[in-house]
Motif scaffolding. Structure first.
Motif, PDB file in Angstrom:
ATOM      1  N   HIS A 180       0.822  -1.209   0.000  1.00  0.00           N
ATOM      2  CA  HIS A 180       0.000   0.000   0.000  1.00  0.00           C
ATOM      3  C   HIS A 180       0.857   1.259   0.000  1.00  0.00           C
ATOM      4  N   GLY A 181       2.150   1.107  -0.337  1.00  0.00           N
ATOM      5  CA  GLY A 181       3.015   2.262  -0.544  1.00  0.00           C
ATOM      6  C   GLY A 181       3.711   2.797   0.683  1.00  0.00           C
ATOM      7  N   HIS A 182       3.680   2.072   1.791  1.00  0.00           N
ATOM      8  CA  HIS A 182       4.285   2.560   3.031  1.00  0.00           C
ATOM      9  C   HIS A 182       5.687   1.995   3.198  1.00  0.00           C
ATOM     10  N   ARG A 183       6.662   2.900   3.285  1.00  0.00           N
ATOM     11  CA  ARG A 183       8.049   2.480   3.474  1.00  0.00           C
ATOM     12  C   ARG A 183       8.618   2.919   4.816  1.00  0.00           C
ATOM     13  N   ARG A 184       7.951   3.835   5.491  1.00  0.00           N
ATOM     14  CA  ARG A 184       8.375   4.274   6.837  1.00  0.00           C
ATOM     15  C   ARG A 184       7.321   3.801   7.825  1.00  0.00           C
ATOM     16  N   VAL A 185       7.663   2.747   8.544  1.00  0.00           N
ATOM     17  CA  VAL A 185       6.701   2.113   9.451  1.00  0.00           C
ATOM     18  C   VAL A 185       7.245   2.131  10.877  1.00  0.00           C
ATOM     19  N   THR A 186       6.426   2.579  11.805  1.00  0.00           N
ATOM     20  CA  THR A 186       6.760   2.494  13.224  1.00  0.00           C
ATOM     21  C   THR A 186       5.996   1.319  13.829  1.00  0.00           C
ATOM     22  N   VAL A 187       6.699   0.487  14.559  1.00  0.00           N
ATOM     23  CA  VAL A 187       6.089  -0.665  15.225  1.00  0.00           C
ATOM     24  C   VAL A 187       6.015  -0.373  16.714  1.00  0.00           C
ATOM     25  N   LEU A 188       4.821  -0.422  17.273  1.00  0.00           N
ATOM     26  CA  LEU A 188       4.627  -0.207  18.704  1.00  0.00           C
ATOM     27  C   LEU A 188       4.516  -1.562  19.390  1.00  0.00           C
ATOM     28  N   SER A 189       5.450  -1.829  20.299  1.00  0.00           N
ATOM     29  CA  SER A 189       5.517  -3.145  20.935  1.00  0.00           C
ATOM     30  C   SER A 189       5.600  -3.020  22.452  1.00  0.00           C
ATOM     31  N   TRP A 190       4.793  -3.837  23.136  1.00  0.00           N
ATOM     32  CA  TRP A 190       4.831  -3.855  24.598  1.00  0.00           C
ATOM     33  C   TRP A 190       6.003  -4.688  25.124  1.00  0.00           C
ATOM     34  N   ALA A 191       6.638  -5.481  24.259  1.00  0.00           N
ATOM     35  CA  ALA A 191       7.639  -6.445  24.721  1.00  0.00           C
ATOM     36  C   ALA A 191       9.076  -5.980  24.550  1.00  0.00           C
ATOM     37  N   VAL A 192       9.298  -4.829  23.937  1.00  0.00           N
ATOM     38  CA  VAL A 192      10.673  -4.402  23.614  1.00  0.00           C
ATOM     39  C   VAL A 192      11.550  -4.347  24.858  1.00  0.00           C
ATOM     40  N   GLU A 193      11.027  -3.806  25.940  1.00  0.00           N
ATOM     41  CA  GLU A 193      11.835  -3.635  27.147  1.00  0.00           C
ATOM     42  C   GLU A 193      11.776  -4.859  28.060  1.00  0.00           C
TER      43      GLU A 193
END
Length: 334
Positions: A180-193
């Motif tokens: 759908h043309g998106h190349r800049r994506v932010t992923v929000l994750s509860w598990a990163v830390e």
């Protein structure tokens, strides 16, 4: 007697009432080593006196409490709420009750609650692990039949594992956003830390590199109210992403709330995708693209593995099933 005394009638009192020994009464209540006539006599007396078996005492004597511990990472997450409902329904059908515990997103609390459930003599434990594997989990699995949902616990030999194919789920989501043309994506994750080595977050890095995406993983709270402030900060800044992938639908709901406050349009200003596909996601405006993990199937497999382990004669090899996701595309991503 229980009502008149304001307390539970004991085996000894039931024995005195029937003129039998406590051992004979105990056997009769369990249908063991006594005649049918004696069993009927004891059961009739138990009904008359309002006797109810003490599940904890029965467990201490080497029996079963018919209670299963259910430990989830956070009940602030709507998908976890659906999972609790489904597991409880499966266990109810197997004549077992549940003790539900909420780790509130904290790995140390999760292990502490798991041990508390073991100490309360649950017959088994179903856990959705949020924290890294440790000696604590190995000890829990040795003490009681344990089944994990979502992630495996490396180095631990539980009774069963219902593992999510996060690699496929993440790849499908990022591929969909790219199409759908998106190349800049932010992923929000509860598990990163709390669990930085979790497969889902490692899959983000691998899939983003393979697809040529500019993908950033940002730590986020495990709920709508927790994710909203972060989403406001991300979306109001000058470096706003064109798409946000939320590793829980509950996080995506906070992004929707932030977009409404900032008067941003979904998906024209920012595309949003979730993970888990809670029933409420279809009711949003616009409906949320999400990755489906079949809650009913997961609950059935996990409880089946646990009941098999509880009733097995001696230790068995770990039962394992990998659950494949299905991406459901809706208007939130265009």
């Amino acid at each position: 007697m229980a009502d008149r005394a304001g307390r539970r009638t004991t085996i000894r009192e039931l024995a005195e009432y029937t003129g039998l020994s406590p051992a004979a009464v105990s056997y009769a209540l369990r249908g063991m080593q006594v005649s049918a006539k004696t069993e009927r006599r004891v059961r009739a007396a138990a009904d008359e006196l309002g006797y109810e078996a003490d599940p904890i005492a029965r467990a201490l004597a080497g029996g079963s409490t018919a209670v299963v511990g259910l430990l989830v990472g956070s009940l602030g997450d709507f998908w976890n709420q659906e999972l609790v409902r489904a597991v409880q329904r499966q266990l109810y059908g197997a004549a077992r009750s549940t003790l539900v515990a909420d780790a509130d997103g904290e790995p140390a609390r999760e292990l502490e609650l798991a041990q508390r459930l073991v100490d309360q003599r649950v017959d088994g434990l179903v856990v959705v692990p949020i924290g890294p594997s440790s000696g604590g989990w190995a000890s829990i699995a040795r003490q009681v039949a344990t089944v994990t949902i979502g992630d495996a616990l490396p180095g631990v030999a539980p009774a069963g594992e219902v593992i999510f194919d996060y690699q496929l789920g993440v790849q499908q989501s990022l591929q969909h956003l790219l199409e759908h043309g998106h190349r800049r994506v932010t992923v929000l994750s509860w598990a990163v830390e709390t669990s930085p080595e979790r497969e889902a977050e490692r899959a983000v890095a691998g899939s983003a590199a393979a697809l040529g995406l500019d993908c950033r993983v940002v730590p986020c709270a495990y709920s709508l109210n927790g994710s909203r402030p972060l989403a406001l900060e991300l979306l109001a800044g000058p470096d706003r992403p064109s798409a946000i992938l939320c590793m829980s639908d509950s996080i995506a709901y906070g992004v929707y709330a932030a977009c409404a406050e900032l008067k941003l349009s979904i998906p024209a200003d920012v595309a949003v995708a979730g993970f888990g596909d809670h029933p409420m996601s279809q009711l949003l405006s616009p409906p949320l693209t999400s990755t489906v993990w079949d809650v009913e199937q997961i609950a059935e497999r996990a409880t089946g593995f646990l009941l098999d382990a509880i009733t097995a004669d001696g230790p068995q090899a770990t039962l394992r099933e990998v659950v494949a996701p299905v991406l459901v595309a809706r208007p939130s991503t265009g």
